[in-house]
Enzyme design. Sequence first.
Site, short mmCIF file in Angstrom:
data_model
loop_
_atom_site.label_atom_id
_atom_site.label_comp_id
_atom_site.label_asym_id
_atom_site.label_seq_id
_atom_site.Cartn_x
_atom_site.Cartn_y
_atom_site.Cartn_z
CB SER A 118 -0.93 0.02 1.22
OG SER A 118 -0.18 0.16 2.42
CB CYS A 119 1.41 4.15 -1.80
SG CYS A 119 0.06 4.37 -3.00
CG MET A 120 0.93 8.60 1.23
SD MET A 120 1.21 10.39 1.22
CE MET A 120 1.48 10.67 -0.53
CB THR A 121 -4.33 7.36 -2.16
OG1 THR A 121 -3.51 7.24 -3.32
CG2 THR A 121 -4.09 8.72 -1.51
NE ARG A 122 -2.52 5.90 -6.95
CZ ARG A 122 -2.34 6.23 -8.20
NH1 ARG A 122 -2.05 5.30 -9.09
NH2 ARG A 122 -2.43 7.48 -8.60
#
Length: 457
Positions: free
Chosen positions: A26-30
Amino acid sequence: MRNEERLAREILEQLGGADNIADVASCMTRLRVKPADYSKVDLAGIKKIDGVLGVVEAETLQIILGPGIVTKVANEVSEITGKTANLVDESDPDPLEGLAGRTKDELNKKNATPFKLFLRRIASIFIPLIPAIVASGLIAGITNVIIRSGADPESTLIQFLNLIGWGIFGYLGVFVGINTAREFGGSPALGGAAGILIINPGLANITLFGEALVPGRGGLIGVMLAAAFIALLEKRIRKFVPSSLDIIITPTLSLLITGIATLFVLQPVGGWISDLITKGLLGLLDVGGILAGLVLAGTFLPLVVTGLHQGLTPVHMELINTIGDDPLLPILAMGGAGQVGAAFAIYFKTKNERLKKVIKGGLPVGMLGIGEPLIFGVTLPLGRPFITACLGAAVGGAFQAFFKIATIAIGVSGIPLAFLVHTNQILIYLLGLLIAYVFGFIFTWTFGFKEEMAKGI
């Protein structure tokens, strides 16, 4: 059932079940997922899930969920599947190698260009570093504002804050080297060692061809060249070394050869590329001025849509390392501001309650510099508002370019970026942000949105 658990289970169902997950991150939004078998994935079904803002098909399947919730969903997916929510590692190489081939085939079918694939690879190197870069940059920026407000820069508190805020930037080459080597299939530790070759202060004590070497010359570009080189070299040396001697001979030869190649070739080449990029961009902004800012800001959002914008991180860092600040980031930050203005216009104009709900959730984080929820949940599905948002961004970018606004570090855009611009430019930056909001709103209100567009939302 908690919302994040519901989302995780519904997403996994459309992905073909827990057994079809080869890797999750995961990253900040995805939520970034690598299915073992893409034929089992129902993309249309994923897009219909309540809470999913959009889907991007790249080297990983990227499911847009928004900040905060994405980490919780990733943890739920990790718990259900037994896969740790990290980047791909060597623990399960066979299914992932097969996946890589299938992913490349899918990308080729979508007419992926070599340049796009290159930017995706760069993005994969920097995405894991984003939380630390954002946090450190924000702390450094706030500290700078405190100093400019009259605080003693030699006080213990300020020294302490500077230590926290600027620390990672001094050693960023090591982290980038580790991630680059991992991305190219090498040993992360050797990648970190390759990064140290570029930033080591001891370089200043070495003279080649009558000139002293410069620590940091080539910046992160030089680091990536050295780390990619050592990763590729390591794999080739390993083919000829007996297994019993591999742990000793392979890393030793890899580091020794890379060290020589870095000093004589890779660092100078990295420096040349760095100069080319920074001087080219600065020349573009100096000559193009308002027009350059307009074009750069107005065309930035398509990069965000594909996730390729993270590939620009080394460019921002090179500008800071070379000239001391970054005039590009405030211009590109207007992309998200145009989205915010467009979303406000749609919110006040539409009668679609579901669309209003999505905008309500996306606007706060959009103003804080995270634009994916508004892009994938609002403007992009509607079509024309995405264009009018880009037009609003272009006006804001032209304004930032005219006043030569620049940041001292990199971080998220939107309102928080005000802490990273030069202190005497904060109000001008915020005015430019407001201008992008206003023009994004005006363009969308006047000709960017009609109620019938919301019927399919």
